[in-house]
Design a protein around this motif. Structure first.
Motif, mmCIF file in Angstrom:
data_model
loop_
_atom_site.group_PDB
_atom_site.id
_atom_site.type_symbol
_atom_site.label_atom_id
_atom_site.label_comp_id
_atom_site.label_asym_id
_atom_site.label_seq_id
_atom_site.Cartn_x
_atom_site.Cartn_y
_atom_site.Cartn_z
ATOM 1 N N MET A 61 0.829 -1.199 0.000
ATOM 2 C CA MET A 61 0.000 0.000 0.000
ATOM 3 C C MET A 61 0.870 1.258 0.000
ATOM 4 O O MET A 61 1.801 1.380 0.789
ATOM 5 C CB MET A 61 -0.888 -0.009 1.252
ATOM 6 C CG MET A 61 -1.852 1.152 1.331
ATOM 7 S SD MET A 61 -2.846 1.150 2.858
ATOM 8 C CE MET A 61 -3.846 -0.298 2.614
ATOM 9 N N SER A 62 0.551 2.185 -0.898
ATOM 10 C CA SER A 62 1.303 3.440 -0.950
ATOM 11 C C SER A 62 0.878 4.349 0.201
ATOM 12 O O SER A 62 -0.173 4.141 0.830
ATOM 13 C CB SER A 62 1.059 4.159 -2.280
ATOM 14 O OG SER A 62 -0.230 4.773 -2.281
ATOM 15 N N GLY A 63 1.666 5.369 0.446
ATOM 16 C CA GLY A 63 1.303 6.346 1.462
ATOM 17 C C GLY A 63 0.001 7.057 1.133
ATOM 18 O O GLY A 63 -0.817 7.319 2.019
ATOM 19 N N LEU A 64 -0.211 7.362 -0.146
ATOM 20 C CA LEU A 64 -1.447 8.027 -0.556
ATOM 21 C C LEU A 64 -2.660 7.115 -0.348
ATOM 22 O O LEU A 64 -3.724 7.565 0.093
ATOM 23 C CB LEU A 64 -1.365 8.475 -2.016
ATOM 24 C CG LEU A 64 -0.351 9.579 -2.319
ATOM 25 C CD1 LEU A 64 -0.258 9.806 -3.816
ATOM 26 C CD2 LEU A 64 -0.697 10.865 -1.592
ATOM 27 N N GLU A 65 -2.509 5.831 -0.650
ATOM 28 C CA GLU A 65 -3.601 4.874 -0.430
ATOM 29 C C GLU A 65 -3.909 4.735 1.062
ATOM 30 O O GLU A 65 -5.075 4.690 1.465
ATOM 31 C CB GLU A 65 -3.241 3.510 -1.022
ATOM 32 C CG GLU A 65 -3.187 3.497 -2.532
ATOM 33 C CD GLU A 65 -2.525 2.248 -3.099
ATOM 34 O OE1 GLU A 65 -2.849 1.904 -4.251
ATOM 35 O OE2 GLU A 65 -1.703 1.609 -2.415
ATOM 36 N N MET A 66 -2.856 4.666 1.869
ATOM 37 C CA MET A 66 -3.034 4.568 3.315
ATOM 38 C C MET A 66 -3.782 5.797 3.844
ATOM 39 O O MET A 66 -4.718 5.674 4.629
ATOM 40 C CB MET A 66 -1.679 4.438 4.015
ATOM 41 C CG MET A 66 -1.763 4.511 5.534
ATOM 42 S SD MET A 66 -0.143 4.465 6.338
ATOM 43 C CE MET A 66 0.585 6.009 5.745
ATOM 44 N N HIS A 67 -3.384 6.980 3.390
ATOM 45 C CA HIS A 67 -4.013 8.224 3.838
ATOM 46 C C HIS A 67 -5.484 8.250 3.427
ATOM 47 O O HIS A 67 -6.351 8.639 4.218
ATOM 48 C CB HIS A 67 -3.240 9.415 3.262
ATOM 49 C CG HIS A 67 -3.664 10.720 3.811
ATOM 50 N ND1 HIS A 67 -4.263 11.686 3.039
ATOM 51 C CD2 HIS A 67 -3.581 11.240 5.059
ATOM 52 C CE1 HIS A 67 -4.527 12.742 3.793
ATOM 53 N NE2 HIS A 67 -4.125 12.494 5.018
ATOM 54 N N ALA A 68 -5.786 7.828 2.199
ATOM 55 C CA ALA A 68 -7.174 7.787 1.736
ATOM 56 C C ALA A 68 -8.005 6.838 2.602
ATOM 57 O O ALA A 68 -9.156 7.136 2.937
ATOM 58 C CB ALA A 68 -7.232 7.375 0.264
ATOM 59 N N LEU A 69 -7.428 5.696 2.972
ATOM 60 C CA LEU A 69 -8.119 4.744 3.838
ATOM 61 C C LEU A 69 -8.392 5.374 5.206
ATOM 62 O O LEU A 69 -9.490 5.281 5.743
ATOM 63 C CB LEU A 69 -7.291 3.466 3.994
ATOM 64 C CG LEU A 69 -7.864 2.412 4.947
ATOM 65 C CD1 LEU A 69 -9.214 1.893 4.447
ATOM 66 C CD2 LEU A 69 -6.877 1.271 5.113
ATOM 67 N N LEU A 70 -7.385 6.033 5.773
ATOM 68 C CA LEU A 70 -7.564 6.692 7.070
ATOM 69 C C LEU A 70 -8.638 7.772 6.987
ATOM 70 O O LEU A 70 -9.454 7.912 7.903
ATOM 71 C CB LEU A 70 -6.236 7.288 7.550
ATOM 72 C CG LEU A 70 -5.158 6.266 7.930
ATOM 73 C CD1 LEU A 70 -3.824 6.965 8.145
ATOM 74 C CD2 LEU A 70 -5.565 5.469 9.156
ATOM 75 N N LEU A 71 -8.637 8.525 5.896
ATOM 76 C CA LEU A 71 -9.677 9.545 5.706
ATOM 77 C C LEU A 71 -11.062 8.914 5.675
ATOM 78 O O LEU A 71 -11.998 9.412 6.304
ATOM 79 C CB LEU A 71 -9.442 10.329 4.409
ATOM 80 C CG LEU A 71 -8.327 11.364 4.410
ATOM 81 C CD1 LEU A 71 -8.073 11.877 2.994
ATOM 82 C CD2 LEU A 71 -8.649 12.522 5.347
ATOM 83 N N SER A 72 -11.191 7.809 4.954
ATOM 84 C CA SER A 72 -12.497 7.146 4.832
ATOM 85 C C SER A 72 -12.974 6.603 6.173
ATOM 86 O O SER A 72 -14.170 6.454 6.391
ATOM 87 C CB SER A 72 -12.447 6.026 3.788
ATOM 88 O OG SER A 72 -11.743 4.900 4.280
ATOM 89 N N GLN A 73 -12.034 6.331 7.078
ATOM 90 C CA GLN A 73 -12.370 5.821 8.412
ATOM 91 C C GLN A 73 -12.517 6.951 9.428
ATOM 92 O O GLN A 73 -12.801 6.703 10.599
ATOM 93 C CB GLN A 73 -11.290 4.850 8.891
ATOM 94 C CG GLN A 73 -11.181 3.612 8.048
ATOM 95 C CD GLN A 73 -9.987 2.745 8.427
ATOM 96 O OE1 GLN A 73 -9.065 3.170 9.124
ATOM 97 N NE2 GLN A 73 -9.994 1.508 7.945
#
Length: 123
Positions: A61-73
């Motif tokens: 998982m890229s940093g951008l993907e991780m950040h998007a996941l955290l945002l969605s949560q």
């Protein structure tokens, strides 16, 4: 006693990870390091993190993907992205998702410290 702010560093390059860890610790903040987005997400430290410093390009998982996941949560801390491979698209995504910074490696330590102070002030 006020708890010390936690800064989490997600970076697959060990030397960069250790360098940032030393810098953050020298200024009195608690710091935890992770070699992947998955390790950070599984750590239990997400909700305690007052500032996240993340590489953009990592295996898995890229940093951008991780950040998007955290945002969605609803649990994304103020985030500083660092990258050895800057490009306009990633920078635009990072900024659109509310990142504090999108910085090219090698990153000047004074810039990291300024952004961490900004993040902790916001948290």
């Amino acid at each position: 006693m006020t708890p010390v702010a936690l800064v989490s560093v997600v970076e697959d390059d060990e030397s960069v990870r250790e360098s940032i860890e030393s810098l953050i610790r020298a200024f009195g903040w608690e710091v935890l390091t992770f070699d992947s987005a998955d390790a950070f997400l599984r750590s239990g430290a997400v909700h305690r993190t007052r500032c996240l410093i993340s590489d953009v390009t990592m295996p898995g998982m890229s940093g951008l993907e991780m950040h998007a996941l955290l945002l969605s949560q609803g649990s994304a801390p103020p985030t500083i992205f660092i990258t050895a491979y800057p490009n306009a698209q990633d920078g635009s995504i990072a900024r659109a998702n509310g990142a504090l910074a999108y910085l090219e490696k090698p990153v000047d330590s004074s810039v990291i410290l300024e952004k961490v102070r900004q993040a902790i002030g916001k948290a």
